[in-house]
Structure formats: structure tokens, C-alpha cells
Design an enzyme around this catalytic site. Structure first.
Site, PDB file in Angstrom:
ATOM      1  N   THR A 100       0.904  -1.064   0.047  1.00  0.00           N
ATOM      2  CA  THR A 100      -0.025  -0.136   0.070  1.00  0.00           C
ATOM      3  C   THR A 100       0.766   1.261   0.102  1.00  0.00           C
ATOM      4  O   THR A 100       0.639   2.010  -0.669  1.00  0.00           O
ATOM      5  CB  THR A 100      -0.885   0.118   1.219  1.00  0.00           C
ATOM      6  OG1 THR A 100      -1.512  -1.159   1.358  1.00  0.00           O
ATOM      7  CG2 THR A 100      -1.888   0.820   1.144  1.00  0.00           C
ATOM      8  N   ALA A 101       1.864   1.251   0.995  1.00  0.00           N
ATOM      9  CA  ALA A 101       2.594   2.618   1.175  1.00  0.00           C
ATOM     10  C   ALA A 101       3.839   2.635   0.134  1.00  0.00           C
ATOM     11  O   ALA A 101       4.079   3.481  -0.669  1.00  0.00           O
ATOM     12  CB  ALA A 101       3.275   2.560   2.405  1.00  0.00           C
ATOM     13  N   GLU A 150       9.492  -6.773  -3.732  1.00  0.00           N
ATOM     14  CA  GLU A 150       8.352  -7.228  -3.198  1.00  0.00           C
ATOM     15  C   GLU A 150       8.594  -8.862  -2.984  1.00  0.00           C
ATOM     16  O   GLU A 150       8.967  -9.308  -4.044  1.00  0.00           O
ATOM     17  CB  GLU A 150       7.113  -6.797  -4.107  1.00  0.00           C
ATOM     18  CG  GLU A 150       5.849  -7.687  -3.943  1.00  0.00           C
ATOM     19  CD  GLU A 150       5.236  -7.483  -2.404  1.00  0.00           C
ATOM     20  OE1 GLU A 150       4.938  -8.538  -1.940  1.00  0.00           O
ATOM     21  OE2 GLU A 150       5.484  -6.400  -1.704  1.00  0.00           O
ATOM     22  N   ALA A 151       8.124  -9.155  -1.851  1.00  0.00           N
ATOM     23  CA  ALA A 151       8.154 -10.747  -1.497  1.00  0.00           C
ATOM     24  C   ALA A 151       7.124 -11.592  -2.363  1.00  0.00           C
ATOM     25  O   ALA A 151       7.169 -12.532  -2.804  1.00  0.00           O
ATOM     26  CB  ALA A 151       7.904 -10.966  -0.142  1.00  0.00           C
ATOM     27  N   ASN A 199      -7.853  -6.198   1.308  1.00  0.00           N
ATOM     28  CA  ASN A 199      -8.871  -5.771   2.576  1.00  0.00           C
ATOM     29  C   ASN A 199     -10.316  -5.254   1.876  1.00  0.00           C
ATOM     30  O   ASN A 199     -10.536  -5.916   0.687  1.00  0.00           O
ATOM     31  CB  ASN A 199      -8.348  -4.336   3.114  1.00  0.00           C
ATOM     32  CG  ASN A 199      -8.228  -3.282   1.935  1.00  0.00           C
ATOM     33  OD1 ASN A 199      -8.876  -3.478   0.838  1.00  0.00           O
ATOM     34  ND2 ASN A 199      -7.458  -2.372   2.078  1.00  0.00           N
ATOM     35  N   MET A 238     -11.795  -2.809   1.466  1.00  0.00           N
ATOM     36  CA  MET A 238     -11.843  -1.527   0.454  1.00  0.00           C
ATOM     37  C   MET A 238     -12.613  -0.223   1.284  1.00  0.00           C
ATOM     38  O   MET A 238     -12.962   0.609   0.438  1.00  0.00           O
ATOM     39  CB  MET A 238     -12.676  -1.868  -0.729  1.00  0.00           C
ATOM     40  CG  MET A 238     -12.085  -2.776  -1.735  1.00  0.00           C
ATOM     41  SD  MET A 238     -12.744  -3.569  -2.961  1.00  0.00           S
ATOM     42  CE  MET A 238     -13.802  -4.928  -1.911  1.00  0.00           C
ATOM     43  N   HIS A 261      -6.089  -4.004  11.786  1.00  0.00           N
ATOM     44  CA  HIS A 261      -5.607  -2.716  11.609  1.00  0.00           C
ATOM     45  C   HIS A 261      -4.505  -2.619  12.540  1.00  0.00           C
ATOM     46  O   HIS A 261      -4.344  -1.465  13.413  1.00  0.00           O
ATOM     47  CB  HIS A 261      -6.732  -1.760  11.981  1.00  0.00           C
ATOM     48  CG  HIS A 261      -7.738  -1.586  11.035  1.00  0.00           C
ATOM     49  ND1 HIS A 261      -8.903  -1.177  11.350  1.00  0.00           N
ATOM     50  CD2 HIS A 261      -7.893  -2.136   9.729  1.00  0.00           C
ATOM     51  CE1 HIS A 261      -9.870  -1.310  10.289  1.00  0.00           C
ATOM     52  NE2 HIS A 261      -9.171  -2.009   9.340  1.00  0.00           N
ATOM     53  N   ALA A 315       2.276   2.081   7.977  1.00  0.00           N
ATOM     54  CA  ALA A 315       1.223   2.256   9.060  1.00  0.00           C
ATOM     55  C   ALA A 315       2.168   2.188  10.360  1.00  0.00           C
ATOM     56  O   ALA A 315       1.644   2.458  11.357  1.00  0.00           O
ATOM     57  CB  ALA A 315       0.041   1.152   9.135  1.00  0.00           C
TER      58      ALA A 315
END
Length: 585
Positions: free
Chosen positions: A25-26, A46-47, A103, A105, A516, A550
Site C-alpha cells: 500500500t505505502a 516485493e516478496a 482488504n 476497501m 488494523h 502504518a
């Protein structure tokens, strides 16, 4: 770059200015913004896989079908004493796009006070006003037609939204009768309607937005929004199925400097360098894990894992906060949930605790909050202020959803605690001393020890009491008209569970996570003793290393996280470009 895959050998030969660890996301948002400057070369590790044509990701009504698959890291917590010894699954995205690909959304922002609290901790520029431009920069808001606005109560102020950002944001095109019924029932309980819920206060009831592109009814997530439109750039390179093992650092006279990443791909080990900065965007679980694997963290934790200590910071992996959730299930008239197209949307409702419990109960809870030990005085004061009777914050979220396993005959009422007192940690696994000599270095593929501390200790006891008391609001709502006309009975908790110890025990055995997690690399505006990164997201004690995801959030917010994570990424990228410009001058 072209859209054809790059090999790891080609990847490591590039002269990168910036390396981003985590194409989620980030991470993808940061990489896209940095690579807008053609003079900079940006690499992303990216894994997971790239999955642009995966229906279970792209199709909104198939949300959650990716959980437990190859697109999910499939983490789980250690047994939680506060949950009766249960472990909980902790899904995290292992795919290009990260958890934004998995997620539900939901697209909303927290309260103004949530972000202002970050700034009060010394993090300059991270208050509501400082973040607003970046919320808007990340999104394109799709205006619903006039008829839908009226019939489905889609209230908004266009000035609160972005119009040219990568993530598509829209209202649902599908609503069932339960939308209006729940909305009216909340109103009949005196719950106010919030027509500007994205403008700094989410208190009240409102119709929610989703990260869905209404033009083709597909999920709008980090890969489709930030990467795919920019994958042609000659200065942006993404290597998937690459597992980061360690941040490479050099020791200089002034301290440690991050210079590259050691990673594995296809069973082979590689190293790649960056001339300017390394950016960790591996999320609240794996950003602290990678710091610890690199020798940055609590000396005792590192020693127990057989890792050489390079930079001491006991805050790494600590301060873990999560939204706790319980679900009440009711049998309803099945006709009220029928709708065309994607799953019908229902209203969201955020309420202060005082709107849910009696004055006496509120006073009892407040006195217990005031009596808590002040382990972090500034943070403790902010948490206590949320129990002031004059405070109007969305301390609880209520969502109304069809029960997926029982079709249209049942409805779930989700109750989600927004400001938990429970604190936990995420650390690399302790290694038996007898194995430390011969065992190879752990990698980010080795699951860390996730201990959220749900309902544990005096702080967690507050959460348990609050959750137990507020569980009863769902019953009050279902006794309110017109919902009472279509609800037949309560299924969970069972009718035999009412109040007192029985309900408390039910909460212990049925609380779960809303997925979260935040805080494990928290911003500390007062120096290394107060956090992991400073207010420019630079890791204390290591030059040329930042965390942008996050995990940097020092305190939990009253909202679903993804819109805030995109804003953090946008702001973080902006800071990097600012710093880069200052170096040139």
C-alpha cells in the site's frame, strides 16, 4: 521500465538512488511519486507475486477470498491470555499491492483530533491540517448521480476530496432495504446524521465510500492505482518474489549508514545498493522485523535472537495497537438484504462511549482510566482525554453486514473499538542459545512473534470492560424501529448470554481483530527515547534509512487505515523529494 519482468541479476546491476522494501500500500505509492523525477532511479523489492488479472483481488464481491492463499503471509498471533488462550489469524498481503489487495476497501478518515494528537507528541506537520493535502492527493472521488445521492443518503462536500489522485473512490451502486432500515433505526435512537464525515469528525451515521473504480467495478488498490499506470517509466524497477533479509549498513565515524539490501530470489542470495536512501514499507509486522534482523532494536531481543547489536532502540517492535472487534448476529427477514450487483452496502456509525453506556458506567470506566499507570505520560494523557465527557470522538464503530456463511437470512453487527488501551509487540523469534552458533541468520520469511496483548494487564482490562458494556448497544438498536420490525431473534451471543460475567466471558472467547495493526516503528517527536523514527520518518541512529507505512503511526486512529496509509506515503515521498532538493541547493 517495460511491463516485462526484470531478473534479479539485472535488478542488482542498476544504479538506484532509492530502494523501497515492500511493494504494498505505502511502498508502491512512495515509489511512484519518487520516480516522477526522471533524474532519480527507484527500485522496489516485493516478496509476493504480481497478480494484475486475479479475479479474487480485482472483483469487489470476492473480497476476503484471498485470505489464507498464496497472496497472504498467513501470520498468526501467539496465544492471547486475554482471549482465553486463543491465537488469531493476522492476514497481511503478500502480493504486489500488499494488504490493499486483500482488504474490504473501506475508505474513510479519522477524526481531526486523531492526527492532531500525533503532532502533540512532537511530530511537526503530522496534524490534521498537515495531512489534508496528502489525503486529497491520493484519491479521485467519483460523484454519484443526483438520484443515488438522495435515495441512498450519500452526503459529501466535494472540497473534502481529491479529483486527480491514483486511487478511485466511490459510493456503492447497490443498496438493499437494510441500508435505510438501519439508518432510520439509528436516527430513532437519537444518533445524528453526519453529512461531512470526511471533514474531521466521523461521529454519527453515514453512508460509506469504497476504494472501487465505478467505471469497471474493480478494486482500486496500490498496484492498479500507483504501479500499473507508471510501469512504463524507464527509472522505475520492481522485482517480485524477492525476500529481504537484511539492511546493509556501513559504520562510519558519525555512526551507521544504510547502503543497500541483502535479499533472496529463487533460492539465491543477492545484494543491491542505493546511493541516496533505503525506505522500509514492509508494514507494521515486517518493518520492525527487518530492522531487528539488521541489528536495530532492543539489545536483549537481538541477543536472544542471536543477532549482533548495531543500533540500540528498545522502541522497535513495541507500541503495537490494533482495533478489537466483536460480532453480533441476528436473524432477519431475508427480503431486506436482497440487492443487485456487488454486495449491498449498509451505513457506518461511529459513536462516543457516552452515547452507548449509562452515565454511571461511564464514570466507573473514567475513574479506572485515570488510575492507570502512566508509562508514557504524553500518550497516556491523550488516551485519558478521550474519556472526558465533553469529548465527541468516534470511540466505537458499528458496521452492518450480511452474514456471509448464512446468506440473506442473517445480519452481522460489527462492534469495533477504535482507541484501545491494550499494547503489544512484534519481535523476531527468540532463538535457543544452543542453536545460535550454527543456525543461519533468520530472514523476513521467518514469521515473527506477534503478541498484541489483547485485554492483557490493567490497560487491556479497560478494553475488555468497554467492549462488554458496549456490546449491549446492538440489542438496543435492534429493538428500535424499523429494525425491530424485521429482526426475528439474536443468534450470537446466544439469547442465554445477557449481562455480567456470561457476556464478559463471551466477549473474551469471541473477540477478534479488525486487522488494523499500527505503531511498531512509531514516530517519536522527542528523540530516540520516544520512538523509532523522527517526524521526517528517518530511523533514529541510522543515516539514509526511513520507514514509511502504518507502523509509524504513534497512536491509533478512529478509522479504517488504508486512506491514512496512502496519505502517509504521499507525505513521506514529498518529504524525501524536499530533502533531495535541499541537498541540491
Amino acid at each position: 521500465m517495460s511491463t516485462s519482468p526484470i531478473s534479479p541479476i539485472d535488478f542488482v546491476t542498476r544504479n538506484f538512488d532509492y530502494l523501497v522494501v515492500g511493494g504494498g500500500t505505502a511502498g508502491l505509492a512512495v515509489a511512484a511519486r519518487l520516480s516522477e523525477d526522471p533524474s532519480l532511479t527507484v527500485g522496489v523489492l516485493e516478496a509476493g507475486l504480481e497478480a494484475p488479472k486475479e479475479d479474487s483481488i480485482n472483483t469487489p464481491d470476492r473480497a476476503l477470498q484471498t485470505l489464507g492463499t498464496k497472496y497472504d503471509w498467513q501470520f498468526e498471533t501467539v496465544p492471547q491470555a486475554g482471549l482465553g488462550g486463543r491465537t488469531l489469524a493476522w492476514p497481511r498481503g503478500k502480493v504486489l499491492g500488499g494488504t490493499s489487495a486483500l482488504n474490504l476497501m473501506t475508505w474513510n478518515r479519522g477524526n481531526k483530533e486523531d492526527y492532531d494528537a500525533w503532532e502533540k507528541l512532537g511530530n511537526k506537520g503530522w496534524g490534521w491540517n498537515g495531512l489534508q493535502p496528502f489525503f486529497r492527493k491520493s484519491e479521485t472521488f467519483h460523484l454519484p448521480d443526483a438520484e443515488s445521492q438522495t435515495s441512498n443518503r450519500q452526503y459529501f462536500n466535494t472540497q473534502d476530496f481529491g479529483t486527480g489522485g491514483p486511487v478511485h473512490v466511490s459510493y456503492s451502486k447497490s443498496y438493499s432495504r437494510i441500508q435505510k432500515i438501519c439508518y432510520d433505526s439509528l436516527a430513532n435512537l437519537g444518533i445524528p446524521e453526519n453529512k461531512t464525515h470526511n471533514a474531521g469528525s466521523n461521529v454519527g451515521v453515514w453512508t460509506n465510500l469504497m476504494s472501487v473504480n465505478p467505471e469497471n467495478n474493480t478494486r482500486s488498490y496500490a498496484s492498479s492505482a500507483y504501479y500499473v499506470p507508471n510501469s512504463h517509466r524507464q527509472n522505475l524497477f520492481v522485482l517480485t518474489e524477492a525476500l529481504a533479509q537484511e539492511i546493509i549498513m556501513s559504520q562510519e565515524s558519525v555512526g551507521w549508514t544504510a547502503t543497500g539490501i541483502r535479499f533472496t530470489h529463487g533460492g539465491n542470495s543477492f545484494t543491491v545498493s542505493a546511493s541516496r536512501e533505503i525506505i522500509l514499507s514492509a508494514g507494521s509486522v515486517q518493518s520492525p522485523q527487518l530492522l531487528e534482523l539488521s541489528g536495530i532494536g532492543d539489545p536483549q531481543v537481538l541477543k536472544d535472537a542471536g543477532i549482533e547489536v548495531k543500533v540500540t532502540n528498545p522502541n522497535v517492535g513495541e507500541n503495537l495497537q490494533d482495533h478489537l472487534m466483536t460480532i453480533s448476529v441476528y436473524e432477519v427477514d431475508p427480503s431486506v438484504q436482497k440487492a443487485e450487483g456487488r454486495p449491498p452496502e449498509t451505513p457506518y456509525c461511529y459513536l462516543p462511549i457516552l452515547a452507548v453506556v449509562s452515565q454511571d458506567v461511564f464514570e466507573q470506566l473514567t475513574s479506572k482510566v485515570k488510575a492507570l499507570e502512566k508509562s508514557s505520560p504524553e500518550k497516556s494523557e491523550i488516551l485519558r482525554s478521550r474519556f472526558d465527557r465533553t469529548t465527541s470522538l468516534g470511540q466505537f464503530e458499528y458496521i452492518f453486514k450480511p452474514e456471509p456463511s448464512r446468506s440473506e437470512e442473517y445480519v452481522n453487527i460489527l462492534q469495533i473499538l477504535q482507541y484501545p488501551f491494550s499494547r503489544g509487540s512484534i519481535h523476531v523469534q527468540k532463538q535457543p542459545e544452543s542453536e545460535r552458533v550454527n543456525k543461519e541468520q533468520s530472514t523476513i520469511a521467518d514469521n515473527p512473534r506477534i503478541d498484541p496483548g489483547y485485554y492483557s494487564g490493567p490497560h487491556g482490562e479497560i478494553d475488555l470492560e468497554v467492549m462488554t458494556e458496549c456490546m449491549q448497544f446492538s440489542d438496543r438498536l435492534c429493538r428500535s424501529t424499523p429494525l425491530s420490525d424485521v429482526v426475528y431473534s439474536r443468534i450470537a451471543p446466544p439469547p442465554s448470554v445477557d449481562k455480567g460475567h456470561d457476556l464478559r466471558d463471551w466477549v473474551i472467547q469471541n473477540t477478534t481483530t479488525d486487522w488494523h495493526p499500527i505503531g511498531t516503528c512509531g514516530m517519536g517527536g522527542r528523540g530516540v527515547h520516544s520512538g523509532v523514527v523522527d517526524d521526517r520518518l528517518r530511523v533514529y541512529g541510522v543515516a539514509r534509512l526511513r520507514v514509511i507505512d502504518a507502523s509509524i503511526m504513534p497512536l491509533q486512529i478512529s478509522a479504517h487505515l488504508q486512506a491514512t496509509v496512502y496519505a502517509i506515503a504521499e507525505k513521506g515521498a514529498h518529504m524525501i523529494r524536499q530533502d533531495n532538493l535541499e541537498r541540491r541547493i
